[in-house]
Scaffold this active site. Structure first.
Site, PDB file in Angstrom:
ATOM      1  N   GLU A 202       9.218  -1.465  -3.136  1.00  0.00           N
ATOM      2  CA  GLU A 202       8.160  -1.051  -2.781  1.00  0.00           C
ATOM      3  C   GLU A 202       8.050   0.707  -2.023  1.00  0.00           C
ATOM      4  OE1 GLU A 202       5.285  -3.698  -0.003  1.00  0.00           O
ATOM      5  OE2 GLU A 202       7.086  -4.271   0.322  1.00  0.00           O
ATOM      6  N   ARG A 204      10.984   3.835  -3.554  1.00  0.00           N
ATOM      7  CA  ARG A 204      12.103   4.151  -4.990  1.00  0.00           C
ATOM      8  C   ARG A 204      13.067   4.369  -5.538  1.00  0.00           C
ATOM      9  NH1 ARG A 204      10.548   9.869  -3.616  1.00  0.00           N
ATOM     10  NH2 ARG A 204      13.114   9.885  -3.435  1.00  0.00           N
TER      11      ARG A 204
END
Length: 320
Positions: A202, A204
Site C-alpha cells: 500500500e 512505495r
C-alpha cells in the site's frame, strides 16, 4: 525482421533472447518492443511465431506515424542495454519473473528509452502527439493519453499470474511481483524492484528495493531507492516485516521487523538501544527481530528486540 545481439561471448546462463514486436516510427526510431515469450539462455533455431507476422500485415498506422516490425533480440545480461529492444527485453524478464531485481545490468537505461505518450491506441512520439489527437478525432477513434513516461505500465506488456493490482498505472514494466502479491490503489512498484513472496503493498517500492515473503508495506509508506538523491545503497526488506502506514526506511531490514506508523528511519537516524547505547540506524541495517518506535513524549527513536531476541549490530560496519 530486425535482429539485435549484444554479445556472442556471454555464457549461456547469462544470456536471454526473444521474438518481439517493435513499434517503429517513420524516422526509424523504436518506441517500444513487446516480447510475448522472453527466454533465458541461448536462442534456439525456431522461427518467429506466425502471429507476430500477422500483426505486421496491418501496415503503417497513419495516426501515430508508426509501423510494427518483428525483431529477434539476443542479449548479454551482464552488459548494459544497447538499444530500445534490448532494454525492453530486460524489463520483460523482470516482470515475467525470469529474473529477480538487481540481477541484470540496467546501466544507462534512461538514456536508451524514449519518452513516449502512452495512449489508448498505443505509444506516440511526443512531437506527434497533438497531430495524432486531431487525426483520432477526425476518425472518431477513442483517444486518451494515459501517461507520458519512458516506462510503460506493466500490465500492457506482462500480466503475471497470482497477483492483484488496484491501479495499473502505479506498476511500471520491469516490476517483479511474486505470486500472492497485492498492490493496492495507492501502492507503487518501480522497475527493477518488487516482491519475492506474498505481500500487501500500500506504499512505495522504489527502484532497486526487494521485499521478502510475508512482508506488508503500509499505506503511504516509503522506501528509499537509488534514482534520486545520489544514493547508492540498495534497500532489502526481509521476511515477515511490517512497514507501518506513512513510515519510511533508508536502511535494510532483516526478518521479523516492524517500523511503527509515521516513523522514517534513515541511515543517519540516531537510535537508542535497550541498553541505552545510541547508534546510527545504518549500524542496524539488515538486522532481524527489531521494532523501531519513536517515544511520543521525547521524540527519541528506539529499537526494541522482538520475540525475546537481542539486537545485534551490523558487524560488517565495524571491520577495519
Amino acid at each position: 525482421m530486425t535482429q539485435t545481439t549484444t554479445s556472442q561471448t556471454a555464457s549461456a546462463d547469462r544470456r536471454a533472447w526473444g521474438w518481439g514486436l517493435a513499434t517503429v516510427h517513420e524516422d526509424g526510431g523504436v518506441l517500444d518492443t513487446w516480447y510475448p515469450e522472453p527466454q533465458l539462455g541461448c536462442p534456439d533455431d525456431s522461427s518467429a511465431p506466425a502471429d507476430l507476422h500477422r500483426v505486421t500485415e496491418a501496415g503503417r498506422d497513419a495516426i501515430r506515424n508508426v509501423h510494427t516490425e518483428v525483431v529477434h533480440t539476443v542479449i548479454d545480461l551482464d552488459a548494459a542495454p544497447v538499444d530500445v529492444s534490448d532494454a525492453y527485453l530486460r524489463l520483460h524478464l523482470l516482470s515475467s519473473r525470469l529474473a529477480i531485481p538487481r540481477t541484470i545490468n540496467l546501466d544507462g537505461i534512461f538514456g536508451v528509452l524514449p519518452n513516449n505518450a502512452w495512449t489508448t491506441i498505443g505509444p506516440i512520439r511526443m512531437a506527434d502527439l497533438e497531430k495524432a489527437r486531431m487525426e483520432a478525432r477526425i476518425a472518431h477513434a477513442p483517444f486518451t493519453v494515459l501517461l507520458i513516461d519512458k516506462f510503460p505500465r506493466m500490465v500492457d506488456f506482462v500480466v503475471p499470474t497470482g497477483v492483484r493490482i488496484g491501479d495499473a498505472d502505479r506498476v511500471r514494466l520491469g516490476a517483479h511481483l511474486a505470486v500472492g502479491t497485492t498492490v493496492m490503489h495507492e501502492g507503487f512498484v518501480n522497475f527493477n524492484a518488487g516482491t519475492l513472496g506474498h505481500s500487501m503493498v500500500e506504499g512505495r517500492i522504489s527502484q532497486g528495493v526487494i521485499v521478502g515473503d510475508g512482508t506488508d508495506i503500509g499505506g503511504g509508506a516509503s522506501i528509499m531507492g537509488t534514482l534520486s538523491g545520489g544514493g547508492k545503497e540498495r534497500v532489502t526488506i526481509g521476511r515477515g516485516c511490517l512497514l507501518g502506514a506513512e513510515a519510511g526506511i533508508g536502511i535494510s531490514l532483516g526478518d521479523n521487523c516492524v517500523v511503527e506508523a509515521g516513523l522514517y528511519v534513515t541511515a543517519g537516524t540516531k537510535v537508542t538501544l535497550p541498553n541505552g547505547k545510541v547508534v546510527k540506524a545504518s549500524e542496524l541495517s539488515g538486522a532481524s527481530d527489531i521494532l523501531y518506535i519513536r517515544d511520543s513524549t521525547t521524540g527519541i527513536v528506539k529499537a526494541r528486540g522482538r520475540g525475546n531476541h537481542k539486537i545485534e549490530l551490523n558487524s560488517d560496519l565495524h571491520q577495519n
